[in-house]
Write an enzyme that holds these catalytic residues in place. Structure first.
Site, PDB file in Angstrom:
ATOM      1  CE1 TYR A 145      -3.127  -2.793   0.307  1.00  0.00           C
ATOM      2  CE2 TYR A 145      -3.620  -2.308   2.599  1.00  0.00           C
ATOM      3  CZ  TYR A 145      -3.774  -3.226   1.535  1.00  0.00           C
ATOM      4  OH  TYR A 145      -4.783  -4.323   1.610  1.00  0.00           O
ATOM      5  CG  HIS A 166      -1.727  -8.942  -0.195  1.00  0.00           C
ATOM      6  ND1 HIS A 166      -1.164  -7.724  -0.213  1.00  0.00           N
ATOM      7  CD2 HIS A 166      -3.059  -8.803  -0.203  1.00  0.00           C
ATOM      8  CE1 HIS A 166      -2.243  -6.777  -0.114  1.00  0.00           C
ATOM      9  NE2 HIS A 166      -3.354  -7.374  -0.472  1.00  0.00           N
ATOM     10  N   GLY A 211     -18.461  -2.412  -0.072  1.00  0.00           N
ATOM     11  CA  GLY A 211     -18.649  -2.371  -1.743  1.00  0.00           C
ATOM     12  C   GLY A 211     -17.800  -1.461  -2.273  1.00  0.00           C
ATOM     13  N   GLY A 267     -17.006   1.492  -1.088  1.00  0.00           N
ATOM     14  CA  GLY A 267     -17.874   2.807  -0.785  1.00  0.00           C
ATOM     15  C   GLY A 267     -19.155   3.116  -1.632  1.00  0.00           C
TER      16      GLY A 267
END
Length: 325
Positions: free
Chosen positions: A54, A122, A203, A205
Site C-alpha cells: 500500500y 496477501h 463495496g 464505498g
C-alpha cells in the site's frame, strides 16, 4: 466496542482498513490519516490493517507513526507477497522463504514495532508451493517476529494445506452484501478455528451511497473495477440507493446498514466475522463504529438477502486479478 476472537487472537469486533490513506482511492492527507487512526483507537478499535504494497511502504510507515506511543492498544496486521517492483502491469505474487523473511524485516522497520500481531500472505504464491511459504512464515512465529498467521483470498484446499503446516488464525477476503463468494469457505474455517476478516464491507464505498463512479479521479483505482463502469455502475447505484432507503427507514445510513449486515453474519456463517471498513476520515470512523451496535431484525435481513444476486460486474478487472488491491 465489543471484541471478537480470531483463533486465539482477541481483536475489536470492527477494525480499520488503512489502504486508502496511501493510494487507490484519491488524494492523500498524512495528518488527516493520522487523526483517523487516533479517532479509531479512542473509539475502541484495536485491529488496524495494512500491507507492504500500500503506497509502496508508505502505509506501513504512516501507521507506524500513528501508533507510536499506543502499541499496547493496537493489534497490528499487515500483508506481504505481492511484488510490484517491476510495475503494476508486471506484478507477481512471491512466497520463496528468503523473500518472506526479507518482507517481514522490512515491515517491522517501517511499522516501528518488534512484532507483527497478524501476518498475512496477501495472495497464494505463484513461484513456490504454498506449504513452503507458510513454513517460512511459521519460522517467523518461532523467532518471535510474528504472533499469528493469516491468508488472504484463498480457497478451502489452500486453507487446509496451509493449516497443516501452521495454524491459520484468520482469512482476509472481500465480503459485503454483494460480494459473498467467501461464504463457501466458512465450513473449512469453522473446522479449523479461523475467523474471517472482511475487507471492502461497503463495496469499495458504493454501498455507502457516497460514491459516484462517473466522477472518480484519474488516480482512483476503482475506475478499473467492472462494478464501477458503464451499465454496471448504473445498476449498482440503484442497488446502493435501495440500501440507503432501507437504512433511512431505520434512522441509520446505508454504510451503517451494510456494516450491520456483515456483523450479523457471525450467526449465519458460524465463524467470527470482523469487518475492516477503510477510510481516511475521522468522521466516517465514528459513523462506522456506531454500526457495530445496530441490531437488524429478520425483516430487513430478508430484504437485503437478494442483493448479492443482483449486483452487476465482476469484483476485479484483468489488472487487479494478480495481487489485486
Amino acid at each position: 466496542m465489543q471484541t471478537a476472537t480470531l483463533g486465539q487472537l482477541v481483536v475489536s469486533a470492527q477494525g480499520l482498513g488503512c489502504m486508502s490513506m496511501s493510494e487507490h482511492y484519491g488524494p492523500r492527507d498524512w495528518d488527516r490519516s493520522i487523526a483517523t487512526v487516533h479517532q479509531a483507537l479512542d473509539l475502541g478499535v484495536t485491529l488496524l490493517d495494512t500491507a507492504d504494497i500500500y503506497g509502496a511502504g508508505h502505509n506501513e510507515v504512516l501507521l507506524g507513526r500513528a501508533i507510536a506511543g499506543h502499541r499496547d492498544r493496537v493489534v497490528v496486521s499487515t500483508k506481504f507477497g505481492v511484488d510490484r517492483s517491476a510495475g503494476d502491469h508486471r506484478r507477481r505474487v512471491r512466497g520463496e522463504p528468503d523473500y518472506v523473511r526479507r518482507s517481514c524485516e522490512a515491515s517491522l522497520l517501517r511499522l516501528g514495532v518488534d512484532q507483527i500481531d497478524l501476518y498475512y500472505l496477501h495472495r497464494p504464491p505463484q513461484d513456490v508451493d504454498l506449504a513452503e511459504t507458510v513454513g517460512a512464515m511459521a519460522e517467523l512465529v518461532t523467532a518471535g517476529k510474528v504472533r499469528y498467521l493469516g491468508l488472504s483470498e484463498v480457497d478451502a484446499d489452500q486453507l487446509r494445506r496451509a493449516h497443516a503446516v501452521h495454524p491459520i488464525t484468520a482469512v482476509q477476503s472481500e465480503y459485503s452484501l454483494w460480494s459473498r463468494e467467501v461464504e463457501a469457505l466458512a465450513p473449512a474455517m469453522a473446522e479449523l478455528g479461523a475467523g474471517l476478516v472482511a475487507y471492502s464491507p461497503l463495496g469499495r464505498g458504493l454501498l455507502a451511497g457516497e460514491v459516484d463512479p462517473s466522477t472518480l479521479g484519474d488516480n482512483d483505482s476503482r475506475r478499473g473495477h467492472p462494478r464501477f463502469q458503464g451499465e454496471n455502475a448504473v445498476n449498482n447505484q440503484r442497488l446502493a440507493a435501495a440500501v440507503s432507503a432501507l437504512a433511512g427507514e431505520r434512522g441509520i445510513t446505508g454504510a451503517q446498514l451494510s456494516l450491520a449486515w456483515v456483523h450479523a453474519r457471525n450467526r449465519g456463517l458460524g465463524i467470527p466475522v470482523v469487518p475492516i471498513p477503510g477510510t481516511s476520515s475521522p468522521e466516517h470512523v465514528a459513523a462506522n463504529v456506531a454500526a457495530s451496535d445496530v441490531q437488524l431484525d429478520d425483516e430487513v435481513l430478508a430484504q437485503l438477502e437478494p442483493l448479492a444476486d443482483r449486483v452487476s460486474g465482476d469484483r476485479y478487472g484483468a489488472l487487479q486479478n494478480t495481487g489485486r488491491p
